[in-house]
Design a protein around this motif. Sequence first.
Motif, mmCIF file in Angstrom:
data_model
loop_
_atom_site.group_PDB
_atom_site.id
_atom_site.type_symbol
_atom_site.label_atom_id
_atom_site.label_comp_id
_atom_site.label_asym_id
_atom_site.label_seq_id
_atom_site.Cartn_x
_atom_site.Cartn_y
_atom_site.Cartn_z
ATOM 1 N N LYS A 5 66.434 64.770 6.920
ATOM 2 C CA LYS A 5 67.867 65.021 7.072
ATOM 3 C C LYS A 5 68.555 65.108 5.714
ATOM 4 O O LYS A 5 69.396 65.968 5.489
ATOM 5 C CB LYS A 5 68.515 63.921 7.920
ATOM 6 C CG LYS A 5 68.204 64.037 9.404
ATOM 7 C CD LYS A 5 68.891 62.964 10.202
ATOM 8 C CE LYS A 5 70.264 63.411 10.644
ATOM 9 N NZ LYS A 5 70.858 62.499 11.654
ATOM 10 N N ARG A 6 68.169 64.216 4.813
ATOM 11 C CA ARG A 6 68.756 64.246 3.459
ATOM 12 C C ARG A 6 68.435 65.553 2.755
ATOM 13 O O ARG A 6 69.283 66.148 2.097
ATOM 14 C CB ARG A 6 68.248 63.052 2.640
ATOM 15 C CG ARG A 6 69.018 61.770 2.885
ATOM 16 C CD ARG A 6 68.873 60.790 1.734
ATOM 17 N NE ARG A 6 67.487 60.404 1.513
ATOM 18 C CZ ARG A 6 66.904 59.364 2.106
ATOM 19 N NH1 ARG A 6 67.561 58.619 2.955
ATOM 20 N NH2 ARG A 6 65.654 59.066 1.842
ATOM 21 N N GLU B 236 78.305 67.352 9.350
ATOM 22 C CA GLU B 236 77.760 66.207 8.612
ATOM 23 C C GLU B 236 78.178 66.262 7.143
ATOM 24 O O GLU B 236 78.521 65.228 6.549
ATOM 25 C CB GLU B 236 76.239 66.172 8.732
ATOM 26 C CG GLU B 236 75.613 64.916 8.163
ATOM 27 C CD GLU B 236 76.044 63.627 8.846
ATOM 28 O OE1 GLU B 236 76.147 62.602 8.138
ATOM 29 O OE2 GLU B 236 76.287 63.624 10.069
ATOM 30 N N HIS C 239 67.355 67.935 14.122
ATOM 31 C CA HIS C 239 68.163 66.945 13.410
ATOM 32 C C HIS C 239 69.664 67.172 13.554
ATOM 33 O O HIS C 239 70.441 66.222 13.568
ATOM 34 C CB HIS C 239 67.805 66.941 11.915
ATOM 35 C CG HIS C 239 66.468 66.351 11.613
ATOM 36 N ND1 HIS C 239 66.140 65.048 11.901
ATOM 37 C CD2 HIS C 239 65.368 66.900 11.047
ATOM 38 C CE1 HIS C 239 64.901 64.810 11.522
ATOM 39 N NE2 HIS C 239 64.402 65.917 11.001
ATOM 40 N N PHE C 240 70.088 68.426 13.627
ATOM 41 C CA PHE C 240 71.528 68.725 13.564
ATOM 42 C C PHE C 240 72.046 69.683 14.640
ATOM 43 O O PHE C 240 73.209 70.036 14.636
ATOM 44 C CB PHE C 240 71.879 69.328 12.194
ATOM 45 C CG PHE C 240 71.702 68.375 11.065
ATOM 46 C CD1 PHE C 240 72.628 67.377 10.817
ATOM 47 C CD2 PHE C 240 70.598 68.466 10.233
ATOM 48 C CE1 PHE C 240 72.473 66.498 9.772
ATOM 49 C CE2 PHE C 240 70.431 67.591 9.167
ATOM 50 C CZ PHE C 240 71.368 66.603 8.939
ATOM 51 N N ILE D 59 75.279 70.729 10.786
ATOM 52 C CA ILE D 59 75.103 70.491 9.345
ATOM 53 C C ILE D 59 76.457 70.500 8.642
ATOM 54 O O ILE D 59 76.759 69.624 7.829
ATOM 55 C CB ILE D 59 74.162 71.553 8.732
ATOM 56 C CG1 ILE D 59 72.746 71.363 9.269
ATOM 57 C CG2 ILE D 59 74.175 71.478 7.210
ATOM 58 C CD1 ILE D 59 71.789 72.475 8.915
ATOM 59 N N LEU E 228 70.573 68.391 4.244
ATOM 60 C CA LEU E 228 71.976 68.312 3.806
ATOM 61 C C LEU E 228 72.112 68.688 2.333
ATOM 62 O O LEU E 228 73.062 69.377 1.945
ATOM 63 C CB LEU E 228 72.544 66.920 4.062
ATOM 64 C CG LEU E 228 72.763 66.571 5.531
ATOM 65 C CD1 LEU E 228 73.118 65.104 5.689
ATOM 66 C CD2 LEU E 228 73.854 67.451 6.136
ATOM 67 N N MET F 94 69.482 57.279 7.042
ATOM 68 C CA MET F 94 69.186 58.698 7.229
ATOM 69 C C MET F 94 67.784 58.993 6.698
ATOM 70 O O MET F 94 67.443 58.574 5.601
ATOM 71 C CB MET F 94 70.219 59.543 6.482
ATOM 72 C CG MET F 94 70.040 61.035 6.679
ATOM 73 S SD MET F 94 71.266 62.028 5.804
ATOM 74 C CE MET F 94 72.766 61.551 6.607
ATOM 75 N N ASN F 95 67.000 59.706 7.487
ATOM 76 C CA ASN F 95 65.627 59.960 7.059
ATOM 77 C C ASN F 95 65.559 61.046 5.977
ATOM 78 O O ASN F 95 66.534 61.749 5.702
ATOM 79 C CB ASN F 95 64.717 60.288 8.248
ATOM 80 C CG ASN F 95 65.080 61.590 8.924
ATOM 81 O OD1 ASN F 95 65.444 62.566 8.269
ATOM 82 N ND2 ASN F 95 64.982 61.625 10.244
#
Length: 198
Positions: free
Chosen positions: A5-6, A53, A43-44, A50, A9, A1-2
């Motif tokens: 994205k981290r 995820e 991304h989501f 989100i 989240l 995961m880039n």
Amino acid sequence: MNIAKRKILQAASELFLEGGIAALSVRSIAKHAGVSTIGIYSHFQGKEGILDELYIQGFELVMQAMDFEQHDLSPKEVMRRGIRGYFAMAEAHEGHYRLIFGENDSRYTPSEEAKAVAEKAFGQLLKVTALLLPDDANMALKHKNALEIWAFVHGYVSLKHHAVASIFETPDWYVMAEDALCMHIDAILATHTHLNSE
């Protein structure tokens, strides 16, 4: 995961912890994560993605907590180690935990993929709790014991997370929970040892 994205989240988890689903908007998540709203959608595909995820990650963390080398451990020790991992996960990832165990509402329905991960996590708990039962135990009994133990540990985590916890002078909720759960495990083991000896 880039990294982006981290960050998204992590921001969503922190916002959820502060204000539940109502605190999560694409704009608030983007601001908290230091990314653009376009970045969130790329991304989501928005807030639902989100939440899904986070939900998936939450149950993956539950599975990781119960995933350890079990050789040379008694069934009771396997359960104790799993319980400790579960409590550590709930403490370290409180936002995820609150999302997957009841603080979501009608504004979020997990996707089929997310539900499948939840079922897989329950399957892992089922496998661990089945160690307390005779080899020929039926699935209904395995489900009953898994649900009892999950309800037990979740109850303690929820009480610790709840504002009411500050009213009580409890030195350590999780030590108390583990002690109580060990008594329950001993009762399960004793019941089936007694039945097998008859």
